[in-house]
Design a protein around this motif. Structure first.
Motif, PDB file in Angstrom:
ATOM      1  N   UNK A  57       1.316  -5.268  -8.642  1.00 48.38           N
ATOM      2  CA  UNK A  57       1.792  -6.378  -7.808  1.00 48.38           C
ATOM      3  C   UNK A  57       3.095  -6.002  -7.102  1.00 48.38           C
ATOM      4  N   UNK A  58       4.048  -5.475  -7.844  1.00 47.53           N
ATOM      5  CA  UNK A  58       5.333  -5.097  -7.254  1.00 47.53           C
ATOM      6  C   UNK A  58       5.146  -3.970  -6.241  1.00 47.53           C
ATOM      7  N   UNK A  59       4.324  -2.984  -6.592  1.00 46.25           N
ATOM      8  CA  UNK A  59       4.082  -1.876  -5.658  1.00 46.25           C
ATOM      9  C   UNK A  59       3.449  -2.381  -4.374  1.00 46.25           C
ATOM     10  N   UNK A  60       2.486  -3.250  -4.492  1.00 49.13           N
ATOM     11  CA  UNK A  60       1.844  -3.804  -3.307  1.00 49.13           C
ATOM     12  C   UNK A  60       2.809  -4.579  -2.442  1.00 49.13           C
ATOM     13  N   UNK A  61       3.645  -5.399  -3.069  1.00 46.35           N
ATOM     14  CA  UNK A  61       4.617  -6.178  -2.290  1.00 46.35           C
ATOM     15  C   UNK A  61       5.650  -5.281  -1.611  1.00 46.35           C
ATOM     16  N   UNK A  62       6.062  -4.209  -2.282  1.00 45.69           N
ATOM     17  CA  UNK A  62       7.008  -3.272  -1.664  1.00 45.69           C
ATOM     18  C   UNK A  62       6.366  -2.592  -0.464  1.00 45.69           C
ATOM     19  N   UNK A  63       5.130  -2.148  -0.602  1.00 43.30           N
ATOM     20  CA  UNK A  63       4.442  -1.502   0.522  1.00 43.30           C
ATOM     21  C   UNK A  63       4.292  -2.451   1.704  1.00 43.30           C
ATOM     22  N   UNK A  64       3.977  -3.701   1.422  1.00 41.50           N
ATOM     23  CA  UNK A  64       3.783  -4.669   2.502  1.00 41.50           C
ATOM     24  C   UNK A  64       5.112  -5.029   3.156  1.00 41.50           C
ATOM     25  N   UNK A  67       7.393  -1.275   4.558  1.00 38.80           N
ATOM     26  CA  UNK A  67       6.806  -0.243   5.406  1.00 38.80           C
ATOM     27  C   UNK A  67       6.025  -0.896   6.548  1.00 38.80           C
ATOM     28  N   UNK A  68       6.207  -0.373   7.741  1.00 41.49           N
ATOM     29  CA  UNK A  68       5.533  -0.938   8.905  1.00 41.49           C
ATOM     30  C   UNK A  68       4.323  -0.128   9.336  1.00 41.49           C
ATOM     31  N   UNK A  69       3.920   0.833   8.563  1.00 41.30           N
ATOM     32  CA  UNK A  69       2.733   1.609   8.891  1.00 41.30           C
ATOM     33  C   UNK A  69       1.493   0.826   8.458  1.00 41.30           C
ATOM     34  N   UNK A  70       0.487   0.792   9.323  1.00 39.42           N
ATOM     35  CA  UNK A  70      -0.705   0.006   9.047  1.00 39.42           C
ATOM     36  C   UNK A  70      -1.443   0.425   7.791  1.00 39.42           C
ATOM     37  N   UNK A  71      -1.556   1.734   7.559  1.00 36.84           N
ATOM     38  CA  UNK A  71      -2.328   2.178   6.396  1.00 36.84           C
ATOM     39  C   UNK A  71      -1.572   1.949   5.095  1.00 36.84           C
ATOM     40  N   UNK A  72      -0.236   2.009   5.135  1.00 35.53           N
ATOM     41  CA  UNK A  72       0.539   1.736   3.913  1.00 35.53           C
ATOM     42  C   UNK A  72       0.487   0.241   3.584  1.00 35.53           C
ATOM     43  N   UNK A  73       0.494  -0.593   4.597  1.00 37.82           N
ATOM     44  CA  UNK A  73       0.361  -2.023   4.353  1.00 37.82           C
ATOM     45  C   UNK A  73      -1.026  -2.341   3.792  1.00 37.82           C
ATOM     46  N   UNK A  74      -2.034  -1.616   4.265  1.00 31.15           N
ATOM     47  CA  UNK A  74      -3.383  -1.797   3.713  1.00 31.15           C
ATOM     48  C   UNK A  74      -3.419  -1.407   2.250  1.00 31.15           C
ATOM     49  N   UNK A  75      -2.749  -0.312   1.917  1.00 31.62           N
ATOM     50  CA  UNK A  75      -2.663   0.098   0.502  1.00 31.62           C
ATOM     51  C   UNK A  75      -1.955  -0.991  -0.310  1.00 31.62           C
ATOM     52  N   UNK A  76      -0.931  -1.607   0.264  1.00 33.03           N
ATOM     53  CA  UNK A  76      -0.232  -2.698  -0.420  1.00 33.03           C
ATOM     54  C   UNK A  76      -1.157  -3.873  -0.706  1.00 33.03           C
ATOM     55  N   UNK A  77      -1.970  -4.244   0.282  1.00 28.13           N
ATOM     56  CA  UNK A  77      -2.914  -5.349   0.058  1.00 28.13           C
ATOM     57  C   UNK A  77      -3.972  -4.973  -0.975  1.00 28.13           C
ATOM     58  N   UNK A  78      -4.395  -3.724  -0.967  1.00 26.67           N
ATOM     59  CA  UNK A  78      -5.365  -3.267  -1.978  1.00 26.67           C
ATOM     60  C   UNK A  78      -4.730  -3.341  -3.374  1.00 26.67           C
TER      61      UNK A  78
END
Length: 118
Positions: A57-64, A67-78
């Protein structure tokens, strides 16, 4: 060598009942202590699932958030989705094992030493 049907049956959660030591109409102290260890292990497993859920959960929220990169935000949502699934599975498994443990305690005869004196 154990055949496949017996091996698959050995994976069942109730399979250990035949291996308890019975003296007359009650279980021995060793078996009661094993049941207590099972209950403690069930709690530790739940805590491990919740810790892993929090990590995802924390890792996903940090990525979202950071980071403004689309694929990293997708990893955050995953990661957020994985955290929800892990949390749900951990809680469901905890209550499943707890229900089994309580049913086994109800079905098992109590040792004579635990019965109140008349």
């Amino acid at each position: 060598m154990m055949d496949k049907a017996k091996w698959l049956h050995a994976l069942h959660i109730d399979d250990h009942r035949e291996r308890f030591h019975q003296y007359g109409d009650s279980l021995v102290l060793q078996d009661w202590l094993a049941l207590d260890r099972t209950a403690a292990a069930n709690k530790r497993t739940l805590y491990a699932f919740m810790r892993t859920t929090l990590d995802f959960n924390v890792s996903g929220l940090v990525f979202i958030r950071f980071f403004d990169y689309g694929w990293i935000m997708t990893v955050g949502w995953v990661f957020l989705g994985i955290s929800v699934l892990l949390g749900g599975y951990g809680i469901a498994r905890y209550f499943q094992v707890k229900k089994h443990y309580q049913k086994f305690l109800q079905d098992s005869p109590k040792p004579k030493a635990l019965h109140p004196a008349p």
